[in-house]
Design a protein around this motif. Sequence first.
Motif, PDB file in Angstrom:
ATOM      1  N   ALA A 147     -65.026  13.983  38.137  1.00  0.00           N
ATOM      2  CA  ALA A 147     -64.791  12.583  38.479  1.00  0.00           C
ATOM      3  C   ALA A 147     -65.604  12.158  39.704  1.00  0.00           C
ATOM      4  CB  ALA A 147     -63.305  12.341  38.699  1.00  0.00           C
ATOM      5  N   THR A 148     -66.908  12.108  39.543  1.00  0.00           N
ATOM      6  CA  THR A 148     -67.767  11.596  40.611  1.00  0.00           C
ATOM      7  C   THR A 148     -67.600  10.086  40.666  1.00  0.00           C
ATOM      8  OG1 THR A 148     -69.646  11.255  39.138  1.00  0.00           O
ATOM      9  CG2 THR A 148     -69.470  13.427  40.210  1.00  0.00           C
ATOM     10  N   PRO A 149     -67.947   9.457  41.792  1.00  0.00           N
ATOM     11  CA  PRO A 149     -67.850   7.995  41.851  1.00  0.00           C
ATOM     12  C   PRO A 149     -68.636   7.315  40.724  1.00  0.00           C
ATOM     13  CG  PRO A 149     -68.145   8.867  44.055  1.00  0.00           C
ATOM     14  CD  PRO A 149     -68.304  10.024  43.100  1.00  0.00           C
ATOM     15  N   GLU A 150     -69.812   7.827  40.414  1.00  0.00           N
ATOM     16  CA  GLU A 150     -70.641   7.232  39.359  1.00  0.00           C
ATOM     17  C   GLU A 150     -69.964   7.355  37.998  1.00  0.00           C
ATOM     18  OE1 GLU A 150     -71.785   9.678  41.485  1.00  0.00           O
ATOM     19  OE2 GLU A 150     -72.813   8.319  42.867  1.00  0.00           O
ATOM     20  N   ARG A 151     -69.440   8.540  37.701  1.00  0.00           N
ATOM     21  CA  ARG A 151     -68.786   8.754  36.405  1.00  0.00           C
ATOM     22  C   ARG A 151     -67.519   7.911  36.303  1.00  0.00           C
ATOM     23  NH1 ARG A 151     -68.955  14.307  34.161  1.00  0.00           N
ATOM     24  NH2 ARG A 151     -70.937  13.464  33.544  1.00  0.00           N
ATOM     25  N   LEU A 152     -66.755   7.839  37.380  1.00  0.00           N
ATOM     26  CA  LEU A 152     -65.549   7.012  37.353  1.00  0.00           C
ATOM     27  C   LEU A 152     -65.897   5.546  37.115  1.00  0.00           C
ATOM     28  CD1 LEU A 152     -63.371   8.568  40.182  1.00  0.00           C
ATOM     29  CD2 LEU A 152     -62.822   8.478  37.752  1.00  0.00           C
ATOM     30  N   ALA A 153     -66.922   5.061  37.799  1.00  0.00           N
ATOM     31  CA  ALA A 153     -67.329   3.656  37.620  1.00  0.00           C
ATOM     32  C   ALA A 153     -67.741   3.400  36.178  1.00  0.00           C
ATOM     33  CB  ALA A 153     -68.471   3.306  38.574  1.00  0.00           C
ATOM     34  N   ALA A 154     -68.561   4.285  35.621  1.00  0.00           N
ATOM     35  CA  ALA A 154     -69.006   4.112  34.234  1.00  0.00           C
ATOM     36  C   ALA A 154     -67.826   4.164  33.272  1.00  0.00           C
ATOM     37  CB  ALA A 154     -70.029   5.186  33.876  1.00  0.00           C
ATOM     38  N   THR A 155     -66.883   5.049  33.531  1.00  0.00           N
ATOM     39  CA  THR A 155     -65.728   5.198  32.653  1.00  0.00           C
ATOM     40  C   THR A 155     -64.793   3.995  32.760  1.00  0.00           C
ATOM     41  OG1 THR A 155     -65.919   7.593  32.932  1.00  0.00           O
ATOM     42  CG2 THR A 155     -63.883   6.782  31.981  1.00  0.00           C
ATOM     43  N   VAL A 156     -64.588   3.490  33.968  1.00  0.00           N
ATOM     44  CA  VAL A 156     -63.752   2.297  34.142  1.00  0.00           C
ATOM     45  C   VAL A 156     -64.381   1.110  33.410  1.00  0.00           C
ATOM     46  CG1 VAL A 156     -62.977   0.573  35.827  1.00  0.00           C
ATOM     47  CG2 VAL A 156     -62.616   3.006  36.274  1.00  0.00           C
ATOM     48  N   HIS A 157     -65.686   0.948  33.548  1.00  0.00           N
ATOM     49  CA  HIS A 157     -66.367  -0.165  32.873  1.00  0.00           C
ATOM     50  C   HIS A 157     -66.279  -0.020  31.353  1.00  0.00           C
ATOM     51  CE1 HIS A 157     -67.651  -2.061  36.513  1.00  0.00           C
ATOM     52  NE2 HIS A 157     -68.295  -0.973  36.926  1.00  0.00           N
ATOM     53  N   SER A 158     -66.423   1.208  30.843  1.00  0.00           N
ATOM     54  CA  SER A 158     -66.288   1.437  29.400  1.00  0.00           C
ATOM     55  C   SER A 158     -64.879   1.097  28.927  1.00  0.00           C
ATOM     56  CB  SER A 158     -66.593   2.896  29.053  1.00  0.00           C
ATOM     57  OG  SER A 158     -67.946   3.171  29.226  1.00  0.00           O
ATOM     58  N   ALA A 159     -63.881   1.551  29.675  1.00  0.00           N
ATOM     59  CA  ALA A 159     -62.489   1.263  29.302  1.00  0.00           C
ATOM     60  C   ALA A 159     -62.227  -0.242  29.342  1.00  0.00           C
ATOM     61  CB  ALA A 159     -61.529   1.997  30.240  1.00  0.00           C
ATOM     62  N   HIS A 160     -62.813  -0.924  30.311  1.00  0.00           N
ATOM     63  CA  HIS A 160     -62.632  -2.383  30.415  1.00  0.00           C
ATOM     64  C   HIS A 160     -63.202  -3.082  29.183  1.00  0.00           C
ATOM     65  CE1 HIS A 160     -63.299  -6.521  31.839  1.00  0.00           C
ATOM     66  NE2 HIS A 160     -62.122  -6.310  32.413  1.00  0.00           N
ATOM     67  N   ARG A 161     -64.316  -2.564  28.646  1.00  0.00           N
ATOM     68  CA  ARG A 161     -64.919  -3.147  27.440  1.00  0.00           C
ATOM     69  C   ARG A 161     -64.189  -2.706  26.176  1.00  0.00           C
ATOM     70  NH1 ARG A 161     -69.620  -1.498  30.300  1.00  0.00           N
ATOM     71  NH2 ARG A 161     -69.734   0.349  28.988  1.00  0.00           N
ATOM     72  N   GLY A 162     -63.198  -1.827  26.320  1.00  0.00           N
ATOM     73  CA  GLY A 162     -62.441  -1.362  25.160  1.00  0.00           C
ATOM     74  C   GLY A 162     -63.083  -0.189  24.452  1.00  0.00           C
ATOM     75  N   GLU A 163     -64.049   0.445  25.092  1.00  0.00           N
ATOM     76  CA  GLU A 163     -64.745   1.583  24.493  1.00  0.00           C
ATOM     77  C   GLU A 163     -64.053   2.882  24.882  1.00  0.00           C
ATOM     78  OE1 GLU A 163     -69.103  -0.554  24.946  1.00  0.00           O
ATOM     79  OE2 GLU A 163     -68.694   1.294  26.039  1.00  0.00           O
ATOM     80  N   GLY A 164     -64.146   3.866  24.006  1.00  0.00           N
ATOM     81  CA  GLY A 164     -63.625   5.185  24.300  1.00  0.00           C
ATOM     82  C   GLY A 164     -64.665   6.018  25.021  1.00  0.00           C
ATOM     83  N   ARG A 165     -64.226   6.904  25.907  1.00  0.00           N
ATOM     84  CA  ARG A 165     -65.173   7.737  26.641  1.00  0.00           C
ATOM     85  C   ARG A 165     -64.485   9.034  27.056  1.00  0.00           C
ATOM     86  NH1 ARG A 165     -69.690   5.417  29.639  1.00  0.00           N
ATOM     87  NH2 ARG A 165     -70.768   7.104  30.658  1.00  0.00           N
ATOM     88  N   LEU A 166     -65.138  10.143  26.735  1.00  0.00           N
ATOM     89  CA  LEU A 166     -64.692  11.459  27.177  1.00  0.00           C
ATOM     90  C   LEU A 166     -65.852  12.121  27.895  1.00  0.00           C
ATOM     91  CD1 LEU A 166     -62.903  12.888  24.005  1.00  0.00           C
ATOM     92  CD2 LEU A 166     -61.829  12.232  26.131  1.00  0.00           C
TER      93      LEU A 166
END
Length: 185
Positions: free
Chosen positions: A79-98
């Motif tokens: 959970a780096t800041p970059e990965r968290l930011a990308a994952t939060v943005h993906s979740a906000h768009r309704g996309e799945g991310r692992l």
Amino acid sequence: MVEARLITAGLRPTEASDPSPQDVLVAVGGTVEAAIEVVRPGLPDEFGRLLVVADVLSRHGALRALRAGARAMVLTAEATPERLAATVHSAHRGEGRLSRLALARLLDESPGPTGSGRRPGVPALTGRQLEVLRLMADGHGNEAIAATLRCSKHTVKNVIYELMGQLQVRNRAHAVAHAVRTGLI
């Protein structure tokens, strides 16, 4: 620790006692189950933007998180800041991310390579579609998949297009998550 990383990433974490459908709720715990237990009781059924950050990820925990509405899961170690930011943005768009490591751990515990754990009602895939799906799950791009299968990138794109339509998924991560959930891979 996760909150500090979110702030470093330029995101504003807030205490959301009554989250709106536009919010991304970040659930943090030692295990996925623990993270879900903290947030699930007060979460509306239609809430669809949940990100789980956990130290330990098991197949059972991941399936439970997906059923609880989690769009994304990240291991705390990744959970780096970059990965968290990308994952939060993906979740906000309704996309799945692992994350890759989370996905690898899930696949290590999945049913055998034949997809024998497939649930009734899940479309059967061709051998080529399953090969492409497994390579996608391993993190390979279209060019690497084409080289591995000794076909053109155009063929790989067509197989992925058909596969995504057949599974009714939005993107590669969603396709892999769906395949793991349904026992295809």
